[in-house]
Design an enzyme around this catalytic site. Structure first.
Site, PDB file in Angstrom:
ATOM      1  N   ARG A  87     -90.967  -9.361 -18.934  1.00 37.99           N
ATOM      2  CA  ARG A  87     -91.363  -9.659 -17.555  1.00 37.99           C
ATOM      3  C   ARG A  87     -92.851  -9.368 -17.437  1.00 37.99           C
ATOM      4  NH1 ARG A  87     -91.676  -5.694 -13.950  1.00 37.99           N
ATOM      5  NH2 ARG A  87     -89.881  -4.427 -14.490  1.00 37.99           N
ATOM      6  N   TYR A 135     -95.472   2.647 -14.210  1.00 40.14           N
ATOM      7  CA  TYR A 135     -94.530   3.035 -15.266  1.00 40.14           C
ATOM      8  C   TYR A 135     -94.749   2.349 -16.609  1.00 40.14           C
ATOM      9  CZ  TYR A 135     -92.107  -1.141 -13.449  1.00 40.14           C
ATOM     10  OH  TYR A 135     -91.810  -2.407 -13.023  1.00 40.14           O
ATOM     11  N   HIS A 183     -91.531  -6.356 -11.012  1.00 41.51           N
ATOM     12  CA  HIS A 183     -90.107  -6.650 -10.824  1.00 41.51           C
ATOM     13  C   HIS A 183     -89.929  -7.560  -9.603  1.00 41.51           C
ATOM     14  CE1 HIS A 183     -85.806  -6.099 -10.325  1.00 41.51           C
ATOM     15  NE2 HIS A 183     -86.039  -5.719  -9.092  1.00 41.51           N
TER      16      HIS A 183
HETATM   17  C1  LIG Z   1     -75.230  -2.962  -7.828  1.00 37.19           C
HETATM   18  C2  LIG Z   1     -76.718  -2.821  -7.652  1.00 37.19           C
HETATM   19  N1  LIG Z   1     -77.318  -1.654  -7.970  1.00 37.19           N
HETATM   20  C3  LIG Z   1     -78.659  -1.516  -7.823  1.00 37.19           C
HETATM   21  C4  LIG Z   1     -79.409  -2.546  -7.328  1.00 37.19           C
HETATM   22  C5  LIG Z   1     -80.916  -2.390  -7.167  1.00 37.19           C
HETATM   23  N2  LIG Z   1     -81.601  -3.180  -8.203  1.00 37.19           N
HETATM   24  C6  LIG Z   1     -82.150  -4.366  -7.908  1.00 37.19           C
HETATM   25  S1  LIG Z   1     -82.870  -5.069  -9.248  1.00 37.19           S
HETATM   26  C7  LIG Z   1     -82.454  -3.777 -10.240  1.00 37.19           C
HETATM   27  C8  LIG Z   1     -82.836  -3.779 -11.723  1.00 37.19           C
HETATM   28  C9  LIG Z   1     -82.218  -4.903 -12.488  1.00 37.19           C
HETATM   29  O1  LIG Z   1     -82.749  -4.993 -13.769  1.00 37.19           O
HETATM   30  P1  LIG Z   1     -82.245  -6.047 -14.816  1.00 37.19           P
HETATM   31  O2  LIG Z   1     -80.765  -6.171 -14.754  1.00 37.19           O
HETATM   32  O3  LIG Z   1     -82.835  -5.710 -16.130  1.00 37.19           O
HETATM   33  O4  LIG Z   1     -82.811  -7.450 -14.296  1.00 37.19           O
HETATM   34  P2  LIG Z   1     -84.323  -7.916 -14.055  1.00 37.19           P
HETATM   35  O5  LIG Z   1     -84.615  -7.657 -12.597  1.00 37.19           O
HETATM   36  O6  LIG Z   1     -85.210  -7.140 -14.965  1.00 37.19           O
HETATM   37  O7  LIG Z   1     -84.347  -9.377 -14.321  1.00 37.19           O
HETATM   38  C10 LIG Z   1     -81.777  -2.806  -9.512  1.00 37.19           C
HETATM   39  C11 LIG Z   1     -81.292  -1.530 -10.086  1.00 37.19           C
HETATM   40  C12 LIG Z   1     -78.737  -3.752  -6.981  1.00 37.19           C
HETATM   41  N3  LIG Z   1     -79.386  -4.807  -6.509  1.00 37.19           N
HETATM   42  N4  LIG Z   1     -77.392  -3.861  -7.170  1.00 37.19           N
END
Ligand SMILES: Cc1ncc(C[n+]2csc(CCOP(=O)(O)OP(=O)(O)O)c2C)c(N)n1
Length: 409
Positions: A299, A312, A303
């Site tokens: 990425r 970070y 985010h």
């Molecule tokens: C069930 C749940 N827990 C926490 C969140 C908060 N949250 C939003 S994005 C994220 C990180 C996701 O990372 P990843 O799966 O690696 O996907 P990326 O955003 O890097 O594409 C979190 C913890 C959420 N949306 N849903």
């Protein structure tokens, strides 16, 4: 295309399992340093990485996943990536100007998504998370329809069944359950089991692999041979959590534990993503699924626009990944092969600028939704409870009309 066995069997050189049924991978537990080195091997993605186009734009061949690509097809993939990147950058700017509530950047993940998206057949079904703007593009969704979600004017204005592209899912990993259920439906409908069959593909991130929903989907899919491709975009970070906090083994190797095939592909290589996803979908269509694909990518932006990655991650990590830009390597290859000239690149650029201008115009002119709209399309059939909620809400709004001076909404 042949079906390699190496993802389900101990590799050559791996120690034999000490007990029958105990996978060799658990026999020699790596040290913490080895785990981190292996997971974050950002130069290459490890020995098992499937790559067809190097970061320098050199075509390399793979014994199992090679594809033939014409000049026209490659120009098309290049165009797709440039246009979705331009739309993404415009959306980012629109958020900064207050036109969107938030934006989820795609920057750096164009090849993984366009390769996977262009591998799909029209009848296949897609379950995205919230960053799959490139796959949406391949399904014929206007980028403005995606902006409407982030502007808060719609929940997603396309029909998932028509577009064969489900609505975005913000709850991490939840779409894996929907995809598994949908894939089971395809099986029950008898549209799986031959090369013309249907398949389902679900997209999620490296962080999502820690969610129960993802495991449940994989366990169920393995037990019932659901025709679903689990496409994990390992972009190295789950907001501020690095991938080594999510797993002790490279993510694609987890498939072995579920009992299906797992493969790691260079997610910044559009050709490799296309080839591997084509193969995985055909496995599912033929009834040999499920399959896990780990697209090893990065990425390159925050985010979301609410995040500050400088808190970070180190700048040199980003600099290293810029050298592996998914678009640049295709451009170099196109030029080297004399498959495209400066006129072609200028025309794609002009098209991208035009797309961005249209996107901006559509975004700022999106009408505000009628208040009752949020109660529509929640379920396929309206419920009495939703009817009541809508009526209560409208009468609440009417209260403002009668009490406000002037009496108008
Ligand atoms: C069930 C749940 N827990 C926490 C969140 C908060 N949250 C939003 S994005 C994220 C990180 C996701 O990372 P990843 O799966 O690696 O996907 P990326 O955003 O890097 O594409 C979190 C913890 C959420 N949306 N849903």
């Amino acid at each position: 295309m042949s079906s390699p066995e190496y993802w389900t069997q101990p590799r050559a050189g791996e120690p034999d399992a000490p007990h029958p049924g105990v996978p060799a991978a658990t026999a020699a537990r790596p040290t913490a340093e080895q785990v981190i080195a292996g997971l974050r091997e950002t130069d290459a993605g490890g020995a098992d990485l499937v790559q067809l186009l190097t970061p320098e734009g050199e075509r390399v061949h793979h014994p199992d996943f090679d594809i033939d690509i014409t000049a026209e097809e490659l120009r098309g993939l290049y165009r797709d990536m440039v246009l979705v990147r331009r739309a993404d950058r415009e959306a980012n700017a629109l958020q900064r100007q207050g036109q969107l509530g938030i934006w989820v950047p795609l920057l750096g993940q164009e090849a993984a998504q366009i390769g996977a998206g262009r591998a799909l057949n029209p009848a296949d079904m897609v379950f995205p998370s919230y960053r799959e703007h490139g796959v949406a593009w391949c399904r014929g969704i206007d980028p403005a329809q995606i902006l409407s979600i982030f502007r808060g004017t719609d929940h997603g204005s396309w029909n998932p069944l028509e577009k064969r592209f489900h609505l975005y899912t913000i709850v991490i990993g939840n779409q894996c359950l929907n995809a598994t259920g949908y894939a089971m439906g395809q099986k029950f409908d008898g549209v799986v089991g031959d090369p013309d069959g249907e398949a389902t593909i679900v997209f999620f991130g490296d962080g999502a692999t820690s969610q129960g929903d993802v495991h449940e989907g994989m366990v169920w899919s393995a037990a019932y041979d659901a025709p679903v491709v689990f496409f994990c975009q390992n972009n190295q970070w789950a907001i501020s959590e690095p991938v080594e906090r999510q797993t002790r083994v490279p993510l694609y190797q987890r498939a072995r534990g579920y009992g299906f095939k797992g493969i790691r592909v260079d997610g910044n290589d559009v050709l490799a993503s296309l080839a591997v996803t084509r193969w995985a979908l055909s496995e599912c269509r033929n009834g040999n699924g499920p399959v896990l694909i780990e697209a090893f990518t990065y990425r390159m932006d925050a985010h979301t626009t609410s995040d500050d990655p400088t808190r970070y991650r180190l700048a040199d990590e980003l600099e290293m990944w810029k050298l592996k830009d998914p678009i640049e390597r295709v451009k170099v290859y196109l030029v080297h092969q004399q498959w495209a000239d400066s006129e072609f690149f200028a025309s794609v650029q002009a098209e991208a600028d035009e797309l961005a201008a249209q996107l901006r115009d559509k975004c700022v002119h999106m009408p505000d939704p009628a208040p009752a709209q949020m109660f529509e399309h929640v379920y396929s059939e309206q419920t009495a409870q939703l009817d009541k909620q809508r009526a209560d809400y409208l009468s609440y709004l009417d209260g403002f009309a009668t009490s406000a001076p002037g009496g108008e909404h």
